[in-house]
Design a protein around this motif. Structure first.
Motif, PDB file in Angstrom:
ATOM      1  N   GLY A  13       0.855  -1.191   0.000  1.00  0.00           N
ATOM      2  CA  GLY A  13       0.000   0.000   0.000  1.00  0.00           C
ATOM      3  C   GLY A  13       0.886   1.234   0.000  1.00  0.00           C
ATOM      4  O   GLY A  13       1.985   1.242  -0.571  1.00  0.00           O
ATOM      5  N   TRP A  14       0.414   2.268   0.673  1.00  0.00           N
ATOM      6  CA  TRP A  14       1.174   3.525   0.732  1.00  0.00           C
ATOM      7  C   TRP A  14       2.598   3.283   1.227  1.00  0.00           C
ATOM      8  O   TRP A  14       3.575   3.689   0.584  1.00  0.00           O
ATOM      9  N   MET A  15       2.726   2.612   2.363  1.00  0.00           N
ATOM     10  CA  MET A  15       4.064   2.445   2.946  1.00  0.00           C
ATOM     11  C   MET A  15       4.935   1.483   2.158  1.00  0.00           C
ATOM     12  O   MET A  15       6.139   1.689   2.018  1.00  0.00           O
ATOM     13  N   ASP A  44       1.680  -9.414  -1.558  1.00  0.00           N
ATOM     14  CA  ASP A  44       0.416  -8.719  -1.292  1.00  0.00           C
ATOM     15  C   ASP A  44      -0.702  -9.607  -1.849  1.00  0.00           C
ATOM     16  O   ASP A  44      -0.563 -10.134  -2.953  1.00  0.00           O
ATOM     17  N   ARG A  49      -2.000  -4.879  -6.888  1.00  0.00           N
ATOM     18  CA  ARG A  49      -0.897  -4.274  -6.114  1.00  0.00           C
ATOM     19  C   ARG A  49       0.430  -4.951  -6.473  1.00  0.00           C
ATOM     20  O   ARG A  49       1.472  -4.305  -6.596  1.00  0.00           O
ATOM     21  N   ASN A  84      -1.817  -3.186  10.615  1.00  0.00           N
ATOM     22  CA  ASN A  84      -1.202  -3.550  11.895  1.00  0.00           C
ATOM     23  C   ASN A  84      -1.489  -4.991  12.337  1.00  0.00           C
ATOM     24  O   ASN A  84      -0.636  -5.645  12.941  1.00  0.00           O
ATOM     25  N   HIS A  87       1.161  -7.551  11.398  1.00  0.00           N
ATOM     26  CA  HIS A  87       2.581  -7.314  11.691  1.00  0.00           C
ATOM     27  C   HIS A  87       3.218  -8.455  12.478  1.00  0.00           C
ATOM     28  O   HIS A  87       4.291  -8.937  12.137  1.00  0.00           O
ATOM     29  N   GLU A 104       6.782  -1.458  10.150  1.00  0.00           N
ATOM     30  CA  GLU A 104       6.165  -0.136  10.277  1.00  0.00           C
ATOM     31  C   GLU A 104       5.552   0.029  11.672  1.00  0.00           C
ATOM     32  O   GLU A 104       5.193  -0.954  12.335  1.00  0.00           O
ATOM     33  N   LYS A 105       5.490   1.290  12.105  1.00  0.00           N
ATOM     34  CA  LYS A 105       4.810   1.575  13.367  1.00  0.00           C
ATOM     35  C   LYS A 105       3.329   1.282  13.192  1.00  0.00           C
ATOM     36  O   LYS A 105       2.859   1.321  12.060  1.00  0.00           O
ATOM     37  N   GLY A 131       9.510   2.265  11.669  1.00  0.00           N
ATOM     38  CA  GLY A 131       9.352   3.453  10.818  1.00  0.00           C
ATOM     39  C   GLY A 131       9.046   4.748  11.555  1.00  0.00           C
ATOM     40  O   GLY A 131       8.092   5.444  11.205  1.00  0.00           O
ATOM     41  N   ASN A 133      10.072   7.609  11.086  1.00  0.00           N
ATOM     42  CA  ASN A 133      10.851   8.327  10.081  1.00  0.00           C
ATOM     43  C   ASN A 133      11.086   9.802  10.381  1.00  0.00           C
ATOM     44  O   ASN A 133      12.055  10.385   9.909  1.00  0.00           O
ATOM     45  N   TRP A 176      -8.951   0.034   7.658  1.00  0.00           N
ATOM     46  CA  TRP A 176      -8.597  -0.785   8.825  1.00  0.00           C
ATOM     47  C   TRP A 176      -8.182   0.064  10.019  1.00  0.00           C
ATOM     48  O   TRP A 176      -8.299  -0.360  11.165  1.00  0.00           O
ATOM     49  N   ARG A 177      -7.698   1.298   9.761  1.00  0.00           N
ATOM     50  CA  ARG A 177      -7.245   2.146  10.876  1.00  0.00           C
ATOM     51  C   ARG A 177      -8.337   2.442  11.896  1.00  0.00           C
ATOM     52  O   ARG A 177      -8.068   2.722  13.056  1.00  0.00           O
ATOM     53  N   TYR A 342       9.011  14.011   2.600  1.00  0.00           N
ATOM     54  CA  TYR A 342       8.719  12.771   3.321  1.00  0.00           C
ATOM     55  C   TYR A 342       9.497  11.578   2.752  1.00  0.00           C
ATOM     56  O   TYR A 342      10.101  10.801   3.500  1.00  0.00           O
TER      57      TYR A 342
HETATM   58  N1  LIG Z   1       5.849   5.645   9.240  1.00  0.00           N
HETATM   59  C1  LIG Z   1       4.843   6.318   8.736  1.00  0.00           C
HETATM   60  O1  LIG Z   1       4.894   7.552   8.593  1.00  0.00           O
HETATM   61  C2  LIG Z   1       3.603   5.574   8.286  1.00  0.00           C
HETATM   62  C3  LIG Z   1       2.664   6.199   7.445  1.00  0.00           C
HETATM   63  C4  LIG Z   1       1.577   5.444   7.016  1.00  0.00           C
HETATM   64  C5  LIG Z   1       1.389   4.148   7.456  1.00  0.00           C
HETATM   65  N2  LIG Z   1       2.302   3.584   8.313  1.00  0.00           N
HETATM   66  C6  LIG Z   1       2.121   2.202   8.772  1.00  0.00           C
HETATM   67  O2  LIG Z   1       2.389   1.338   7.676  1.00  0.00           O
HETATM   68  C7  LIG Z   1       1.524   0.191   7.709  1.00  0.00           C
HETATM   69  C8  LIG Z   1       0.761   0.119   6.396  1.00  0.00           C
HETATM   70  O3  LIG Z   1      -0.013   1.284   6.256  1.00  0.00           O
HETATM   71  P1  LIG Z   1      -0.490   1.779   4.790  1.00  0.00           P
HETATM   72  O4  LIG Z   1      -1.043   3.150   4.982  1.00  0.00           O
HETATM   73  O5  LIG Z   1       0.595   1.558   3.805  1.00  0.00           O
HETATM   74  O6  LIG Z   1      -1.688   0.746   4.562  1.00  0.00           O
HETATM   75  P2  LIG Z   1      -2.454   0.438   3.194  1.00  0.00           P
HETATM   76  O7  LIG Z   1      -3.815   0.043   3.610  1.00  0.00           O
HETATM   77  O8  LIG Z   1      -2.254   1.570   2.218  1.00  0.00           O
HETATM   78  O9  LIG Z   1      -1.672  -0.819   2.602  1.00  0.00           O
HETATM   79  C9  LIG Z   1      -1.633  -2.069   3.216  1.00  0.00           C
HETATM   80  C10 LIG Z   1      -1.283  -3.114   2.156  1.00  0.00           C
HETATM   81  O10 LIG Z   1      -1.084  -4.375   2.804  1.00  0.00           O
HETATM   82  C11 LIG Z   1      -1.714  -5.382   2.022  1.00  0.00           C
HETATM   83  N3  LIG Z   1      -1.987  -6.542   2.857  1.00  0.00           N
HETATM   84  C12 LIG Z   1      -3.046  -6.781   3.665  1.00  0.00           C
HETATM   85  N4  LIG Z   1      -2.919  -7.993   4.250  1.00  0.00           N
HETATM   86  C13 LIG Z   1      -1.749  -8.515   3.814  1.00  0.00           C
HETATM   87  C14 LIG Z   1      -1.055  -9.745   4.051  1.00  0.00           C
HETATM   88  N5  LIG Z   1      -1.545 -10.677   4.868  1.00  0.00           N
HETATM   89  N6  LIG Z   1       0.117  -9.964   3.418  1.00  0.00           N
HETATM   90  C15 LIG Z   1       0.653  -9.030   2.579  1.00  0.00           C
HETATM   91  N7  LIG Z   1       0.029  -7.840   2.322  1.00  0.00           N
HETATM   92  C16 LIG Z   1      -1.139  -7.587   2.936  1.00  0.00           C
HETATM   93  C17 LIG Z   1      -2.955  -4.706   1.460  1.00  0.00           C
HETATM   94  O11 LIG Z   1      -3.470  -5.395   0.315  1.00  0.00           O
HETATM   95  C18 LIG Z   1      -2.382  -3.319   1.097  1.00  0.00           C
HETATM   96  O12 LIG Z   1      -1.851  -3.310  -0.209  1.00  0.00           O
HETATM   97  C19 LIG Z   1       0.649   0.367   8.946  1.00  0.00           C
HETATM   98  O13 LIG Z   1       1.177  -0.347  10.013  1.00  0.00           O
HETATM   99  C20 LIG Z   1       0.714   1.866   9.223  1.00  0.00           C
HETATM  100  O14 LIG Z   1       0.498   2.193  10.582  1.00  0.00           O
HETATM  101  C21 LIG Z   1       3.400   4.266   8.715  1.00  0.00           C
END
Ligand SMILES: NC(=O)c1ccc[n+]([C@@H]2O[C@H](COP(=O)([O-])OP(=O)(O)OC[C@H]3O[C@@H](n4cnc5c(N)ncnc54)[C@H](O)[C@@H]3O)[C@@H](O)[C@H]2O)c1
Length: 392
Positions: A13-15, A44, A49, A84, A87, A104-105, A131, A133, A176-177, A342
């Motif tokens: 996803g984003w991270m 994923d 993705r 989360n 994790h 990731e946090k 993370g 960061n 999910w958050r 960032y």
């Molecule tokens: N450090 C930071 O600044 C920061 C910023 C955003 C998010 N985060 C953390 O990063 C983590 C991800 O957040 P996000 O915003 O990228 O979430 P997101 O929802 O954008 O992406 C999550 C991804 O994980 C995939 N996924 C779900 N279950 C899975 C599994 N069993 N195996 C493999 N992939 C799986 C989903 O399909 C999705 O592509 C979280 O823990 C969040 O707290 C940290």
């Protein structure tokens, strides 16, 4: 010859995308560090993705099940960037498979889960990273040095906040958050770990906390799995589900040093987009920093000597801008005030973790720091329900 380290990214996803970009940039921006990352495998469950990860970042392989990623022999680092709830299972298995774990946090949903990951990493004798960061911003590193070297005198007050409006629109989807089962705590799990870690990084351990929390928006439109982020909005008439964790948390704290402070977080505040900031006040000076202007640091270090009129003219905060004097700004730009963003923090983070993996030492937040931040969040959660001060 630079050492080539295979990386698996679990969760794209984003991270996951931010980490992938970061590892691709390390050989360029940190070319003198002798490490090169190789994007070996992405995991994923969502096919789109995986396809996008291969096309955009050049991953060698893509798998649906993370177990098929962490078992690959050329993988030495596993980046855990799933929601989360996944994790702990992924990170513990990766450590037991002998892989270095960057999670990731907030790492775990609870202190127990976070500790289980930290313990698995310690027992496997591999490196663990988290993370947090924002620590890596050059002006944050500079502020930390000013505090540690005593330029502010004895510290008297600490104020920090992380205000985001990602949930301020009631039509923001129930990602999910917003669900206790998937995320753990709400804003205490999502934003407070960054705030608690920064407070500890600058001023040392937090001993006790009190707290108030509130959930402002109790139902949200349901998301389409694998599509969009927590910034995506639903449409009127979409089916909805309940929000099961908190939107706001205001947390007065007392550090082990005796200094008091306030850590304030909201994911539904209207106005600030990503206002993560801190203020440190001492007997001789002060510093103020905020992520929305991450390349600036406000510094108050008045010169007490000399002609009172001239001293008065200098008596105010000075705005410094990031420059090659504030490492590692110079790796990105040779010019002062030509700022970082960032993704640059994620690149510094990736380079530091690669260095730690190859040398066994180096700076950077560890999983023990993640446990400490989780303890602050958990104590705040207890304080919110039981009242009074709670030990961390
Ligand atoms: N450090 C930071 O600044 C920061 C910023 C955003 C998010 N985060 C953390 O990063 C983590 C991800 O957040 P996000 O915003 O990228 O979430 P997101 O929802 O954008 O992406 C999550 C991804 O994980 C995939 N996924 C779900 N279950 C899975 C599994 N069993 N195996 C493999 N992939 C799986 C989903 O399909 C999705 O592509 C979280 O823990 C969040 O707290 C940290």
């Amino acid at each position: 010859m630079a050492e080539v380290i295979g990386v698996a990214v679990v969760g794209m996803g984003w991270m996951g995308q931010a980490h992938s970009r970061a590892y691709l940039r390390v050989p360029d921006l940190f070319h003198d560090e002798g490490v090169v990352a190789h994007l070996a495998v992405v995991a994923d469950p969502v096919p789109a993705r995986r396809d996008e990860a291969v096309a955009r970042f050049g991953f060698q392989r893509a798998v649906a099940d993370w177990r098929d990623a962490i078992s690959q022999p050329d993988v030495r680092i596993v980046v855990v960037s799933t929601p989360n709830a996944q994790h702990a299972e992924v990170a513990v298995a990766a450590a037991r498979a002998g892989k270095h774990v960057f999670c990731e946090k907030p790492v775990g949903r609870t202190v127990t889960e976070t500790q289980a990951i930290a313990t698995a990493v310690r027992e496997a004798g591999v490196q663990g990273g988290v993370g947090f960061n924002y620590r890596w911003a050059p002006m944050v590193q500079y502020a930390a040095r000013l505090v540690a070297d005593g330029h502010l005198g004895a510290i008297t007050h600490y104020r920090s906040r992380f205000f985001s409006m990602y949930g301020s629109d009631p039509m923001s989807q129930l990602s999910w958050r917003f669900e206790q089962e998937a995320a753990g705590l709400g804003v205490l799990g999502d934003l407070m770990p960054h705030v608690a870690d920064m407070a500890r990084f600058l001023l040392g351990p937090i001993a006790r906390v009190s707290a108030t929390v509130e959930t402002h928006i109790t139902d949200r439109p349901l998301p389409v799995p694998g599509r969009g982020t927590h910034f995506t909005r639903g449409r009127p008439g979409d089916p909805t589900g309940p929000v099961t964790n908190e939107d706001d948390a205001t947390v007065p704290v007392q550090f082990s040093s005796g200094v008091r402070g306030v850590l304030d977080t909201s994911r539904v505040i209207f106005g600030p987009k990503c206002e993560f900031g801190f203020e440190v006040y001492g007997t001789h000076g002060a510093v103020r920093w905020g992520f929305e202007r991450m390349n600036e640091l406000e510094v108050y270090l008045p010169d007490q000597e000399g002609d009172p009129a001239r001293v008065a003219a200098r008596d105010g905060f000075v705005r410094l801008t990031s420059s090659p004097d504030h490492a590692p700004h110079g790796r990105f730009n040779p010019a002062a005030a030509t700022g970082l963003g960032y993704d640059d923090l994620k690149t510094i983070e990736a380079a530091a973790f690669l260095k730690r993996v190859t040398t066994g030492t180096g700076p950077g937040p560890t999983l023990e720091d993640a446990v400490a931040a989780a303890r602050v969040a958990a104590a705040a959660d207890r304080a919110a329900s039981l009242g009074g001060w709670q030990e961390v």
